[in-house]
Design an enzyme around this catalytic site. Structure first.
Site, PDB file in Angstrom:
ATOM      1  CG  ASP A 158      -5.517   1.070  -0.340  1.00 29.19           C
ATOM      2  OD1 ASP A 158      -4.590   1.874  -0.562  1.00 29.19           O
ATOM      3  OD2 ASP A 158      -5.531   0.308   0.654  1.00 29.19           O
ATOM      4  CB  SER A 172      -0.968  -0.029   1.186  1.00 26.07           C
ATOM      5  OG  SER A 172      -1.952   0.952   1.063  1.00 26.07           O
ATOM      6  CG  ASP A 181      -2.685  -0.435  -2.464  1.00 24.07           C
ATOM      7  OD1 ASP A 181      -2.535   0.729  -2.035  1.00 24.07           O
ATOM      8  OD2 ASP A 181      -3.298  -1.309  -1.825  1.00 24.07           O
ATOM      9  CG  ASP A 221      -2.123   4.083  -1.482  1.00 22.81           C
ATOM     10  OD1 ASP A 221      -2.855   3.936  -2.478  1.00 22.81           O
ATOM     11  OD2 ASP A 221      -2.231   3.376  -0.459  1.00 22.81           O
TER      12      ASP A 221
END
Length: 433
Positions: free
Chosen positions: A233, A91, A231, A229
């Site tokens: 999410d 992440s 990834d 960020d």
């Protein structure tokens, strides 16, 4: 054994998260799952960990579908067609980190009981590899990004605004600019080429890391800047004046845009009083920090929206997974008729201080004991996650990070929030000496 933190398994590559561990996660997962979809963000260790976990799944007789480099919300959405989903990501953590996050078909991350089942299986090495003629099959599917894109476009209105999207060289680069263009936006990309070294900036989209985006918004006369960020999410925003919109402001704005009076909003314990006051007549429920805990509570109480000030926004009508791509599209809807700075001005604001103190993981328990003994004299204590003390004029929260060697402090008050923050910070530092 404690493998799972507040955001799945996460740690430094080849030290805390290894191919051996990934293989065992695959073997444990494959005991009860017959099909799995697997994706990864651009991290350098992503393919290595992906191959290891797939080996474990196949060895347990689980069929695997690889969807390549995708965002976490893309993987979570794709999981609807399988028994489970596996995302290889750390992440917002720096490039040396890697991790594994597991997903259910409804877009919900594995809950505590599911995580404990995996941990117990690994600890006991209670694996069940199958015979050679029952090994799972592996295939590839290139349609996941298109399917996620179509779902988003079906649930948002068109926008003609100019937006600069900073994907942070993360997985959002594969989808977000395209989605915004299909909405009708004029899109300028920044740091939107996937690169697992994250050379442009730290993956976390916080105020400190978005200096170039702020400058670009003003230089190009953009209506908004959007940052994600590693990834995708998480998602945060910069207004047309080049000012950072805080996570509490974002959550309050999304709640106002998406919800009617009487709505149920789920937030973690470190969320501002602003959210409570932004939508009169709403019910705000506080949970442990971590998007999985927020999502669990959203599902349990059938909430209308939820999220975390760190940048995770959950829209349960489309998924229980925080979706930085969908949130990027939604905020374009929000500013179609009014500027982001105007909308921000309408929100109630209270002084809030956030910070961290470095603390080795093995010392966290001792520090928190000291903090509890000191702060219990100051007001009403809640220990749902960390130690939150409510006082007449505000509150302070001291909470050990679930993913990093840090203790986080949040303080908010109508007056004197800085004093509350300093008090908590000094208690922690004294406990470490």
């Amino acid at each position: 054994m404690k493998l799972f933190g507040s955001s799945g398994i996460r740690g430094i590559t080849n030290k805390e998260v290894t191919t051996d561990l990934a293989l065992k996660v695959g073997l444990a997962l494959g005991k009860t799952k017959r099909s799995a979809v697997v994706g990864r963000d651009p991290r350098i260790a992503g393919e290595m960990i992906e191959h290891a976990i797939i080996s474990g799944l196949l060895s347990a007789g689980c069929d695997v579908v690889r969807i390549g480099m995708v965002s976490t919300p893309t993987l979570a959405y794709a999981t609807k067609d399988y028994d489970c989903g596996v995302m290889i990501t750390a992440s917002h953590n720096p490039a040396e980190y890697v991790g594994i996050k597991l997903w259910n078909p409804d877009g919900m991350a594995f809950d505590s009981s599911q995580q404990e089942e995996i941990e117990e299986c690994i600890e006991k090495e209670d694996f069940e590899p199958v015979n050679w003629d029952q090994i799972g099959n592996v295939s590839e599917d290139a349609n996941a990004i298109r399917q996620h894109t179509n779902m988003i476009l079906q649930n948002v209105k068109r926008s003609s605004k100019r937006v600069i999207i900073d994907c942070g060289c993360g997985a959002g680069s594969t989808i977000t600019p395209y989605v915004l263009r299909k909405m009708g936006c004029e899109v300028i990309t920044l740091n939107s080429q996937p690169d697992g070294y994250f050379p442009a900036r730290n993956p976390e989209p916080n105020d400190t890391n978005l200096t170039l985006l702020k400058i670009a918004v003003k230089e190009f006369g953009a209506d908004i800047g959007i940052a994600q960020d590693g990834d995708a999410d998480r998602m945060m925003a910069i207004d047309e004046k080049g000012e950072f919109i805080t996570g509490d402001e974002m959550l309050a704005l999304f709640a106002r845009h998406e919800c009617d009076e009487g709505a149920i909003i789920v937030v973690p314990v470190d969320t501002s009083m602003m959210v409570d006051d932004a939508l009169p007549g709403s019910t705000v429920i506080r949970t442990r920090v971590g998007d999985v805990y927020v999502a669990e509570e959203i599902k349990r109480c059938n909430a209308d929206i939820g999220g975390e000030p760190s940048g995770s926004w959950i829209f349960p009508k489309i998924s229980y997974c925080p979706d930085g791509i969908f949130a990027s599209a939604k905020i374009m809807e929000l500013i179609e008729n009014r500027t982001l700075s105007e909308l921000k001005k309408e929100l109630p604001h209270y002084p809030t201080y956030r910070g961290t103190v470095k603390c080795d993981n093995e010392r966290k328990a001792h520090v928190m004991e000291v903090v509890h003994s000191k702060l219990e004299k100051c007001g009403k204590i809640s220990d749902i996650d960390g130690i939150r003390v409510e006082m007449d004029n505000g509150w302070v929260l001291v909470r050990p990070s679930g993913t990093e060697p840090k203790i986080r402090i949040t303080a908010e008050a109508r007056e004197g929030a800085d004093r509350l923050f300093s008090m908590a910070e000094n208690i922690i530092k004294e406990a470490l000496n």
